[in-house]
Design a protein around this motif. Sequence first.
Motif, short mmCIF file in Angstrom:
data_model
loop_
_atom_site.label_atom_id
_atom_site.label_comp_id
_atom_site.label_asym_id
_atom_site.label_seq_id
_atom_site.Cartn_x
_atom_site.Cartn_y
_atom_site.Cartn_z
N THR A 1 1.20 -1.27 -0.05
CA THR A 1 0.11 0.21 0.34
C THR A 1 0.75 0.80 0.09
O THR A 1 2.25 1.15 0.61
CB THR A 1 -0.80 0.34 1.12
OG1 THR A 1 -0.23 -0.05 2.41
CG2 THR A 1 -1.94 -1.39 1.79
N GLY A 2 0.18 2.13 -1.13
CA GLY A 2 1.04 3.48 -0.62
C GLY A 2 2.07 3.40 -2.52
O GLY A 2 1.35 3.42 -2.81
N GLU A 3 2.02 4.54 -2.41
CA GLU A 3 2.74 5.41 -3.91
C GLU A 3 3.35 4.54 -4.21
O GLU A 3 5.36 4.33 -3.91
CB GLU A 3 3.26 6.84 -4.12
CG GLU A 3 3.14 7.27 -5.24
CD GLU A 3 2.22 6.82 -6.29
OE1 GLU A 3 2.29 6.40 -7.76
OE2 GLU A 3 0.91 7.35 -6.23
N THR A 4 3.46 3.65 -4.87
CA THR A 4 4.45 2.39 -6.03
C THR A 4 4.80 3.04 -7.14
O THR A 4 6.04 2.46 -7.94
CB THR A 4 3.93 1.18 -5.70
OG1 THR A 4 3.05 1.06 -7.14
CG2 THR A 4 3.25 0.75 -4.55
N GLU A 5 4.53 3.90 -7.78
CA GLU A 5 5.32 4.20 -8.89
C GLU A 5 6.83 4.72 -9.42
O GLU A 5 7.00 5.16 -7.85
CB GLU A 5 4.34 5.42 -9.62
CG GLU A 5 4.65 6.32 -11.46
CD GLU A 5 3.61 6.95 -11.88
OE1 GLU A 5 4.26 7.62 -12.96
OE2 GLU A 5 2.62 7.60 -10.75
N PHE B 1 17.25 -16.90 5.71
CA PHE B 1 17.16 -15.27 6.39
C PHE B 1 16.86 -14.57 4.70
O PHE B 1 17.85 -14.79 4.06
CB PHE B 1 17.58 -14.65 7.21
CG PHE B 1 17.68 -14.72 8.58
CD1 PHE B 1 15.96 -14.50 9.54
CD2 PHE B 1 18.58 -16.00 9.47
CE1 PHE B 1 16.30 -15.01 10.14
CE2 PHE B 1 17.89 -16.54 10.53
CZ PHE B 1 16.99 -15.44 10.80
N PHE B 2 15.52 -13.69 4.57
CA PHE B 2 15.62 -12.98 2.99
C PHE B 2 15.06 -11.45 3.66
O PHE B 2 15.28 -11.27 4.89
CB PHE B 2 14.37 -13.31 2.62
CG PHE B 2 14.39 -15.01 2.25
CD1 PHE B 2 15.63 -15.32 0.17
CD2 PHE B 2 14.21 -16.14 2.29
CE1 PHE B 2 15.75 -16.83 0.24
CE2 PHE B 2 14.50 -17.33 2.27
CZ PHE B 2 15.48 -17.94 0.68
N THR B 3 15.86 -10.36 2.80
CA THR B 3 15.37 -9.46 3.06
C THR B 3 14.99 -8.85 2.01
O THR B 3 15.45 -9.34 0.80
CB THR B 3 17.06 -8.52 3.56
OG1 THR B 3 17.74 -8.76 2.39
CG2 THR B 3 17.36 -9.11 4.73
N LEU B 4 14.01 -8.25 2.26
CA LEU B 4 13.33 -7.55 1.00
C LEU B 4 13.54 -5.81 1.11
O LEU B 4 13.04 -5.22 2.10
CB LEU B 4 12.02 -7.50 0.56
CG LEU B 4 10.75 -7.14 -0.57
CD1 LEU B 4 9.61 -7.81 -0.31
CD2 LEU B 4 10.58 -5.76 -0.08
N THR B 5 14.10 -5.54 -0.07
CA THR B 5 14.44 -4.20 -0.02
C THR B 5 13.86 -3.24 -1.06
O THR B 5 13.82 -3.55 -2.36
CB THR B 5 15.87 -3.32 0.58
OG1 THR B 5 16.49 -4.18 0.68
CG2 THR B 5 16.95 -2.67 0.53
N VAL B 6 13.30 -1.78 -0.91
CA VAL B 6 12.52 -1.32 -2.12
C VAL B 6 13.37 0.14 -2.23
O VAL B 6 14.30 0.76 -1.25
CB VAL B 6 11.29 -0.53 -1.57
CG1 VAL B 6 10.66 0.16 -2.61
CG2 VAL B 6 10.56 -1.88 -1.08
N TYR B 7 13.79 0.52 -4.06
CA TYR B 7 14.76 1.39 -3.92
C TYR B 7 13.93 2.59 -4.88
O TYR B 7 12.92 2.10 -5.32
CB TYR B 7 15.55 0.68 -4.80
CG TYR B 7 16.09 -0.13 -4.99
CD1 TYR B 7 17.81 0.35 -3.46
CD2 TYR B 7 16.35 -1.55 -3.94
CE1 TYR B 7 18.65 -0.45 -2.93
CE2 TYR B 7 16.94 -2.32 -3.31
CZ TYR B 7 18.27 -2.09 -2.44
OH TYR B 7 18.96 -3.53 -2.22
N GLU C 1 1.30 -3.52 -6.79
CA GLU C 1 0.57 -3.29 -5.56
C GLU C 1 0.36 -5.07 -5.24
O GLU C 1 0.33 -5.61 -3.54
CB GLU C 1 -0.89 -3.18 -6.04
CG GLU C 1 -1.37 -1.82 -5.94
CD GLU C 1 -3.08 -1.40 -6.08
OE1 GLU C 1 -3.80 -2.51 -6.60
OE2 GLU C 1 -3.02 -0.10 -6.71
N ARG C 2 0.69 -5.94 -5.62
CA ARG C 2 1.14 -7.37 -5.10
C ARG C 2 2.72 -7.41 -5.38
O ARG C 2 3.38 -6.98 -6.45
CB ARG C 2 -0.17 -8.11 -5.66
CG ARG C 2 -1.52 -7.81 -6.04
CD ARG C 2 -1.47 -8.11 -4.38
NE ARG C 2 -3.04 -7.95 -3.94
CZ ARG C 2 -3.58 -8.46 -3.02
NH1 ARG C 2 -2.92 -8.94 -2.29
NH2 ARG C 2 -5.16 -7.94 -3.22
N ILE C 3 2.81 -7.97 -5.03
CA ILE C 3 4.45 -8.97 -4.69
C ILE C 3 4.15 -10.40 -4.89
O ILE C 3 3.50 -10.90 -4.06
CB ILE C 3 5.34 -8.81 -3.86
CG1 ILE C 3 5.61 -7.34 -3.81
CG2 ILE C 3 6.56 -9.46 -3.90
CD1 ILE C 3 6.34 -6.76 -2.64
#
Length: 832
Positions: free
Chosen positions: A410-414, A451-457, A436-438
Motif C-alpha cells: 500500500t502506498g505510492e509505488t510508481e 533469511f531473506f531481506t526485501l528492500t525497496v529502491y 500492489e502485489r508481490i
Amino acid sequence: MENTINFGIDLGTTNSAIAKFVKGEVIVFNNPLDYGRATLPSVVCYQKDKIIVGSQAKVMFGKQKKDAFTQAFFKRKMGTSESFQIKSQNRSITPIELSAQVLKELKTFVNTGDNLDSVVITIPASFDLIQSNATKEAGYQAGFKQVVLLQEPIAASLAYANMKKSKELTDGQWLVYDFGGGTFDVALIRIKDGEMKVIDHEGNNFLGGADIDQMIVDKLVIPKINAEFSFENLEDEMKSASGKYNSKYYVLLSRAEEAKIRLSAVTSAEIVVDGFEDEEGNEVDFEITITRSEFNDLIKSSVDGTIEMIKTILTRNSLGSKDIQFTLMVGGSTYIPYVRQRVEEILQIPANCEIDPTTAVAVGAAYYAATKQKEISKSDKQQKKSAISIKASYNKASKEKDELFAARVTGETENLFYKIVRQDGGFDSGLKKLSERISEDLPLVENAYNFFTLTVYDGLNNVVETDVEPIGINSGFGISGQPLPEDICLEVDDYDNPGHTRLALIFQRNTILPTKRTLTFPINKTIIKGSEDEVIRVKVLQGSHLALPEANKGLGFVLITGKNLKRDVSKGSDIEITISLSESQDLTVAAYLNMADQEFKETFNPKERHTPIDLLKEQVEDLTEKLEEEIEQATEKEDYETASALSKLKKEMEIVAEETEKLNDDDVTDDKYKLENRKRKIAQEIDSATKHKRIQKVREHYFETKEECLKLIDENGNDHERKTFNDIVSQEEAFMSTNSPIKIQEKSDELQSIIGQIKWRTPDFLTGIFNWLKGEQTKMNDQTQAKSLVDAGKFAVESQNWDRLREINFGLLDLLPRGAKEQITTKIGFGL
C-alpha cells in the motif's frame, strides 16, 4: 529486527529450562547460579523480605526451615482454586503466581541482551483449557506480552526431528513417551512427505517423578517408621497442612527423590529419617535402605499404567508394535533404567534415548518459536512510519525446495523497485518493478534456517524506508498443528428426557487447532424484550461427548436475557452459535439471534477449577449408588457380561471411596485431584459398559419416531418435509453402524423437528393443545395476560385462524411454570 518469537520455555513440574533459536540452531541457556546446569529447579522460597527460586530454594524445601515458606510441585495444581499460605507474610499465593516467579527467574538466564516480550511455553498434552489458561496467565504475570502454548510431546518431536534432519528421517510413525516430574504424556507422531503430525495422544496429569517420590515415602518409609516407633496416625499428621509432622513429610519427599536418582546408578540407596520424636518421646533417627529391586516392584504398576495408555493408542489406531519405528524417551523419569527396560520389553518397540530428556522440550519449543510471528500491539512497540507499507504472507516452516512469498503493498509505488536477497547470497531476485502485489518463489537451503531481506529502491537506487521485516523460513521439520486434548461440547435440551440435558459434540478430541464451527439451533422459548425471568444459556463443556453433562468440566457460558434484547424473540426462531478455538486454546463463543439481529460474544479464559473435598466425597457416593443400580439392572436382565464388567469397576470404586473418605480437609498432597481423575474415568467406563443399553433405547426411539413421522407426512406433509425425511432415512445404515447413541439421537431429533412442523399447523392438534392449556389457566404466571390470550384463542378457533391460534398457544405455554411445561412436552411427544 527479527519478527519471530524465537524463545521457548519448558515450564516443568520439577525443573524448567529456556532456549533460543539462533540462525538455524537452538541454544539452551545455562543457569548462572548453578554452574554447568541448564535447568532451573521449579521451587520457590519466601524468606523474610526476599524470594529465592531454583537450587537454593530446593535445598530449603528439603530442610523446611520455620522462618521460610518453600513450595514445589505447584504445576500439579495449575488450573485449581488451591492456594498456599505464607504465614510469615500473612498472605496466600497461587500456583499461577509461583509459576510466574519461575518464569521471571528463567529470564535472568538470557545473556544475549534480548527484550523478552514474547515466548512459547510448553504444557502437557493432556492439560485442559483451564490449565492452559492458567499457564498463559503465569506468563503474563511474568511480564511477557505474548504467550503461545505448545504441547510437550510435540516440542520433543520437533527437537528430535530437527536434530536428525530429513536425510535420516523416513516416512513412518513413532511414539513420544514423556515421563516428567509431575505429568505423563504419550503421543503418536507421523511423518509423511516431510510433514510431521500428531495423530493421537493419552496422558495423566498426576503421574510423574513426584508421585514416585510420594510412593517411596508412603509405601516404604512411613510403614518402616511405624514398625520401629510409636505413632497413632503418622501418615495423616504428615499429609495434613496442620499436622504435627507436616514439615517432615516434605523433608522425606526430598530425600526420597535423592534416593530415587541414586538408584539409577547403584543397586541400593539409603534414606535418613531423623529430626523428630515419636509419641512416647523416643528420638527418631535411623536409616532405611531401599534396593533397586524393591524400587522396581514399587513403580511397576505405574509404569505398566503408562504402557496401557500406549496400547490404547495403538488399538484405537489399528496399529501393532511392528508399525512403530521407536519410542522416543523424554522427561527426567525416563532416566530410571526400569522404565526404559519395561516399556521396551512389553511393547517390543525399540526405546530411543538419543536426545537429552531434560532439555529436549525447551529445545523443541525454541524451534517452534522460530515459526511463530510476534504479535505485540502497536502501543507496545515503536511503529515505523513510512510511505510504503508491505504486508507479507508465507509459511514459516517448509520442506519444499521453493516457498511462495506473497505480499500486498500500500502506498505510492510508481517509479519504485524491489529486490529480495537470501542472507547467504545464494539467491537474488534482481531489481523488479514494485506494484500492489508481490509474488516470488524463494529457493530454500535444505535443513537450514533461511533469511531473506526485501528492500525497496527509488529510480536512483536509493533505499526507500518500509515497514517490512526480515523474512525467515525454517527448512527443518515443522508441525501441522496441535491436537485438542478432549472433546468440546454444548449442553442442549434432551427432548427424549424432559427436564434433562445432553451433550452436542462441537469439536472432537485430536481435532487439529486452530478450529472453528457454526451450528444453528431453534430457540425453545419466547424471550420478551426487557424481561429478566426467561434466559437463553449457551453452556460449553470439555470432556467426552458420550458422558453425562455433569461428568464433564464446565468452561463457561453465554447468558442472554430479555434485558439484552432489542426486540422480542419468538420460540422456534434460530440461534446461530459460532465457536472458535485458537492454537493456544483461547475459546470464543458467539451467539447470533436471527430474529433480533443481535450477536452476543464471549471469550472464555477460566483459570481455576474448584474441587472441594466434601463435594468430591458426595460425587463418589452418588457414583457408587449409580454403579450399584446398573449392576442390579444388568443382573435382573440376565446380562451377566455387563454385570461382570461393572463388578470389576465396583472394586476400583470401593478403593476410590475408601481413599476419598480418608482425605483431610486441609490435605497438602495432590490426592484429591488424582481421586477426582479416577472417579471421572470410572464414570466413563460405566457409560462404556452400559453403552449397548443406551444404543438399544435410542434405536427403538428412532424407529418409533420414524414411523410416526412417515404417517404424518403422508397425511399432511409437504414436498420439503418429505425430502428432508428421505434424506435422513437414506443415511440410516451409516449412522446406525456407528453405534453412537449421540448420532442416532441427533437423527431422531431431526425427525422430531419434522413432526413438530407438521403438528403445529394441524387444526386438530392446535385445538387440542389450546383446550388443554385452557384447563391449566389457573397455574399460569400472569392471569390477566392468560385470560386475554384464552379469549383471543376462542375467537381464533371459531374463525379457524390456525396461524393465530399457533401464536396464542406459544404465548400460553410461556406463561406456564417449568413443571407444567415438562408435562405438556411429555403429552405431545416432542420438545417445546
